[in-house]
Design a protein around this motif. Structure first.
Motif: not given
Lengths: 188, 412, 542
Positions: A100-104, A106, B1-4, C291, C520-522, C525
């Motif tokens: 998961a990233d902020m919106d997606r 995959y 914006m923040q992916e990894h 957000r 909560g991502w990356g 999460l």
């Protein structure tokens, strides 16, 4: 490297699938980034002939006309893993079977079709103990672990365990193993 | 914006699942060691805050990197610990560590006086002195030194013929083949020549530096790394793969140079390859043919050395050995042998080292093979000393099993 | 002061266990008063525990509000001496970026800034951008100017706790999880408070000739309850916590104060903040980070330190500044951060009631001094303030507790060093020779069983949230996934109520969950899934 089947993931689903495929007499390989706490001992499978690629990461898979034809890993570099059939048991977020990233959300290896809620505000319930929607996200299941890439159902890649929509680590080991058995049932 | 999140050694990917602590051979056998999670990502957060939080007990890490192989998040736990040792560690046994680490400095001197050196290293009083003065365990059988180095044998007996082959590779032989066991180098040359490859030495290879890295000798190791990257680069520029026989040298040159020493090896890394992977690829591309001896029979047990686990290439060795008709191969359960390069030679680690290796020794005894197959020279010392079973490098096994003359004809 | 008081009679009642109330309780008790401190939750639960943890040099206020700036630098120097275990001298940078020149905050402004700092007594010096990068390698390398100032970081939880502890050591009574329900008011005089204990359900009445309202933003309703109006302006500030120390020097933007322009290295983490939005009073009890706020903080944070774009965010949180409204500025930024001390007898004709508000964490001690001076005037007590020169518990210089040796034991060795860092000389109270006390509970933050026992015995801990504020338990990378089961068991045992462990853990997990959900991502999460698995799945061994 050529095998009858390659399994991605060493958790409950991956090892269940490996056992079943070895029992069918197939030459199998299993690739996993690391060990799973629920199933840390892989020696028994190696003793039964499993080719183990532990500590390696599948970076990408080549899909040609609805079939997976090769996997590329970080450590094997210019040597591809090639098989008649593939099992994707790469787990959910923790094991990065889906990301998961902020919106997606995959699936990082093949870019498989994933089921998730596009509205982030629905992902979490403020009560930790309540059901959490994000745990239901996963690769879209077209029945018995069949999966699709850009809407096309693949003929030799089958998903098992937590990487699938609707299955998560809070489910019983039996339920996760059952999904692996279903995925394996596609392979003759 | 923040992916990894991106961080050195994948430090940020750690989820604190602690699976590394369940596979660490040292943690289970030495209560002074904080374990890979504490020594690695947990300690790193504190060291980032203030180096005062560095713990000297990190010296008990043997750099087997089994934590990295087990980590589901790809965290380079071992690299993190080694980096911290290089950055902050005090060196308490300077003479001992320097002696054990400088394999290509001590090697030539010992080779020149090999019979004396070997006799001396096997005598009880000498061992007791080493134990008391520089902290080398007296229980240890010291590796023997050969009176003729591989390099001098090669120059005298093999170098002249090498240009006559169809294909060419460069050979990084490592200190062990050069000083302790030239037969390994000779086997390598015999097999490669039979397959139609001319073997060339680098323009004066130096020790890969793995032992210096463990001993915290960053400056010296970096000098070796820079030299090796340069001479390997020359071979690569000449269109040659650089083929190796030692898993630890291979891992060091490919991964530790950039990760631990900050030496850029990107131009050469992918051209440094262990001989088993190289041969497997040549066979699968049908570039070479193998002709086996008809009467070869052996029962071998393959021990995957820790650094082979890290390289991730053990299946190439397994497939090669399984090709040998008359070979009955068992793959041993994955365990560390306990030697950890020079780790087990240090007095304070001897007991831990033997305890770590015990499950492996037991499984070898249970399999009762004709010999153990293994790509690592220090595993060989440890297993031979601790079990009495002979250990052979896969390339030596191939040299025995192949009909070298017929193979050479087939590849002409 | 008074010797023949009954159990429920005090010289002064202080409402609010934030840093202002705690500081006032300490000051009053050091001056010999019999003090009651009432807090409706745990100490440091409001704005005290929800800010940057910046030990301001005052430079931020120098251009616009030199009075605040002067107060800041004075208090900064005092805290370095009286609260050694709570502060860290990181130094600070005010950087000028190329784009700042376009908005009127270029190097001309830098000059004005430095002059204003010097006028306020803040040692500010311009340094070469190259030196700034050497000093703090994570700083945005495109900077065109940098000013070094004596910023630092402060742990507000420990600072508050040390004040409460010292007040208690000087005879103060402290009751937490207790709400004021009503004032005892006769004619126009406040004579005491009626309270309700939220944990035990018991009601009680306490009396004192003076009551101090130090309830931060909640002081608005405390004042209403007493029949006076204080025009408070609730300004929400959101912050993000990153997983480890990205910077070791505070990084500020050298321009007019704006959102997300301070990056503070505090303990093992880095914090970016803040935003400033007016919120309704009814939201003050349940802040959450949106957000938009996360995106804004990230964007501005990356301008200070580009690597934040790829750094794991542990959680988000927000606090409410208790500003005192003076006009209808929609941002609240132009309101003075100055101290407001109101004697309601002269202001509103209500006797025995004082409100201390406004100000900020940095000037809490001065606020407490002002409030205590006002109390003493009412009680006709002549004692002078000693808080500026009396070290807080734990603050002794290292060489004065050198008898505390770190034994060379494996894993817990780091835990012992971390405990000394947190508790200062109070580590004398932790028995590290005892194997059980050496055992690590929280591995991210290196908290031992011994430190937990100390917190329970000396620092008034009743829940894991309370424990977190005093020891950092569960505040690290895993946000409790690895340790909360263990910590809950250790806490429940130390409280003598082992059956409470599950409930303690559940309460804490809900708090962590909220902060993590906003980001909560990356990898965060991933950790959230792991938390769910550890605490809810039967397949996972805890």
């Amino acid at each position: 490297m050529r095998y009858d089947a390659v399994i991605i993931g060493a958790g409950i689903a991956g090892t269940t699938a490996a056992e079943a495929l070895l029992a069918k007499g197939l030459r199998c390989a299993l690739v996993a980034q690391g060990r799973s706490k629920s199933n840390p001992d892989l020696n028994a499978l190696v003793a039964r002939g499993l080719a183990l690629y532990l500590g390696d990461e599948v970076l990408s898979g080549d899909i040609v006309e609805g079939r997976v034809v090769a996997l590329h890993t970080q450590k094997l570099e210019d040597v591809a893993l090639v098989a008649d059939n593939y099992i994707l048991a790469s787990g959910k977020f923790f094991s990065r079977g889906i990301v998961a990233d902020m919106d997606r959300v995959y699936e990082p290896i093949f870019g498989l079709d994933v089921e998730y809620d596009a509205d982030r505000s629905n992902w979490f319930n403020a009560d930790f103990a309540a059901d959490q929607k994000f745990l239901s996200f996963g690769v879209k299941n077209y029945g018995q672990g069949k999966v699709a890439h850009e809407g096309v159902v693949l003929s030799n890649l089958f998903a098992a365990g937590e990487v699938l929509e609707g299955i998560c680590s809070l489910d019983s080991a039996e339920k996760i193993a059952a999904s692996a058995a279903e995925a394996v049932s596609n392979i003759k | 914006m923040q992916e990894h999140s991106i961080s050195a050694n994948n430090f940020e990917q750690c989820q604190k699942c602690a699976i590394c602590t369940t596979v660490c051979p040292v943690l289970a056998n030495n209560e002074l060691y904080p374990g890979p999670k504490q020594a690695g990502p947990d300690g790193e957060r504190y060291r980032m805050k203030n180096p005062v939080f560095y713990q000297e007990t990190l010296k008990y890490c043997m750099n087997c990197k089994r934590c990295e192989v087990a980590c589901p998040s790809g965290v380079k736990i071992g690299d993190m610990i080694q980096s911290a040792k290089l950055e902050y560690g005090k060196r308490s046994h300077i003479i001992r560590d320097t002696t054990l680490a400088s394999t290509d400095l001590v090697g030539p001197m010992a080779s020149a006086f090999a019979p004396v050196a070997n006799l001396a290293l096997s005598m009880k009083p000498v061992k007791a002195v080493l134990d008391a003065t520089i902290g080398v365990s007296k229980h240890r059988t010291m590796p023997k030194y050969s009176s003729q180095t591989f390099e001098s044998w090669f120059k005298k007996n093999a170098a002249a013929k090498q240009d006559g082959f169809r294909n060419h590779i460069s050979y990084y032989h490592g200190c062990y083949a050069n000083f302790n066991y030239p037969q390994l180098g000779k086997d390598f040359v015999a097999v490669m020549n039979a397959l139609g490859y001319g073997v060339h030495l680098l323009d004066k290879e130096e020790c890969c530096g793995v032992a210096m890295i463990s001993a915290g000798m960053k400056k010296q190791a970096t000098k070796k790394a820079q030299h090796n990257v340069k001479v390997i680069g020359e071979a690569v520029a000449a269109g040659r793969k650089v083929v190796t026989v030692s898993t630890s040298c291979t891992l060091t040159i490919r991964d530790e140079y950039p990760h631990l020493l900050g030496v850029d090896n990107s131009a050469v890394r992918d051209n440094v390859v262990l001989v088993e992977k190289f041969l497997w690829q040549a066979l699968s591309a049908e570039n070479v043919k193998l002709v086996w001896k008809e009467d070869y029979k052996a029962r071998a047990a393959y021990h995957v050395p820790c650094h082979q686990e890290v390289l991730g290439w053990s299946n190439f060795t397994i497939e090669l050995l399984q090709m040998i008709p008359g070979m009955e191969l068992t793959v041993l359960d994955s365990h560390c042998c306990g030697i950890g390069g020079t780790y087990g030679f240090k007095k304070e680690n001897y007991e831990t080292s033997q305890k770590i290796g015990q499950p492996l020794f037991d499984s070898i005894k249970a399999a009762d093979p004709d010999f153990v197959a293994c790509e690592c020279e220090t595993c060989k010392w440890q297993i031979e000393m601790s079990t009495g079973y002979a250990v052979k490098n896969p390339i030596s096994i191939l040299a025995e099993a192949l009909d070298l003359e017929k193979t050479m004809e087939a590849n002409r | 002061m008074a010797n023949n008081l009954k159990d429920n009679e005090f010289d002064v009642i202080i409402v609010g266990g934030g840093i202002t109330g705690a500081g006032t309780a300490r000051d009053c008790s050091l001056r010999g008063l019999r003090v009651l401190l009432i807090e409706r939750n745990d100490i440091a639960d409001g704005a005290t525990g929800r800010n940057h943890g910046l030990l301001h040099s005052g430079a931020r206020y120098a251009v616009k509000d030199s009075e605040s700036a002067t107060e800041c630098i004075k208090e900064n120097m005092i805290l370095r001496n009286i609260a050694r275990n709570c502060v860290e001298d990181t130094q600070g940078l005010f950087i000028t970026l190329p784009e700042d020149a376009e908005t009127g905050f270029g190097l001309d402004y830098q000059k004005k800034f430095i002059d204003a700092c010097i006028a306020a007594g803040i040692s500010a010096k311009a340094i070469d951008p190259k030196d700034a990068i050497r000093m703090e390698p994570s700083v945005n390398p495109t900077l065109i100017g940098a000013v070094q100032v004596p910023d630092g970081s402060v742990d507000p939880f420990r600072l508050c706790s040390a004040n409460v502890l010292d007040a208690k050591l000087h005879g103060a009574k402290v009751i937490t999880y207790t709400e004021v329900t009503e004032f005892v008011k006769e004619d126009n005089t406040i004579k005491g408070v009626k309270v309700h204990n939220k944990k035990t359900g018991e009601d009680a009445v306490y009396y004192a000739p003076v009551t101090v309202n130090a309830a931060g933003i909640w002081g608005h309703s405390i004042a209403e309850m007493a029949g006076v109006h204080v025009g408070m302006y609730p300004a929400k500030g959101a912050l993000l916590v990153f997983g480890h120390r990205v910077n070791n020097v505070v990084i500020n933007r050298c321009r007019k104060s704006a959102d997300g322009d301070i990056l503070v290295p505090g303990d093992t983490v880095t914090v970016i903040g803040t935003t400033s939005t007016k919120v309704p009073f009814e939201e003050c009890d349940n802040m959450s980070v949106t957000r938009e706020e996360v995106e804004l903080l990230l964007r501005e944070g990356c301008a200070l330190c580009p690597s934040l774009a790829n750094t794991r965010i542990l959680r988000a949180y927000a606090g409410v500044r208790p500003l005192v409204a003076s006009d209808d500025d929609p941002t609240g930024r132009s309101i003075s951060r100055g101290i407001v001390c109101l004697d309601h007898e002269t202001r509103d004709g209500i006797k025995g009631f004082i409100t201390i508000t406004g100000g900020k964490l940095m000037t809490y001690r001065l606020m407490a001094e002002w409030a205590t001076d006002a109390v003493c005037r009412k009680l006709a007590v002549a004692e002078q303030c000693k808080t500026a020169v009396t070290p807080l518990p734990g603050s002794e210089p290292k060489d004065q507790y050198s008898e505390v040796k770190i034994p060379q034991f494996a894993g817990a060795n780091l835990g012992m060093k971390a405990s000394i860092g947190r508790q200062g000389s109070m580590v004398r109270k932790i028995d590290f020779t005892n194997a059980e006390d050496r055992e690590l509970v929280c591995e991210c933050e290196q908290v031992t069983v011994g430190e937990i026992r100390y917190a329970v015995n000396e620092l008034g801990v009743t829940s894991l949230r309370d424990l977190r504020r005093r020891t950092r338990v569960g505040m690290g990378t895993c946000q409790g996934a690895f340790c909360i089961g263990k910590a809950a068991a250790a806490l429940a045992a130390a409280l003598g109520k082992p059956e409470m462990a599950d409930q303690l853990a559940a309460d804490y997990l809900n708090e962590r969950w909220k902060g993590m959900s906003a980001v909560g991502w990356g990898d965060t999460l991933r950790e959230m899934e792991y938390l769910q698995r550890v605490y809810k799945s039967s397949n996972e061994s805890k």
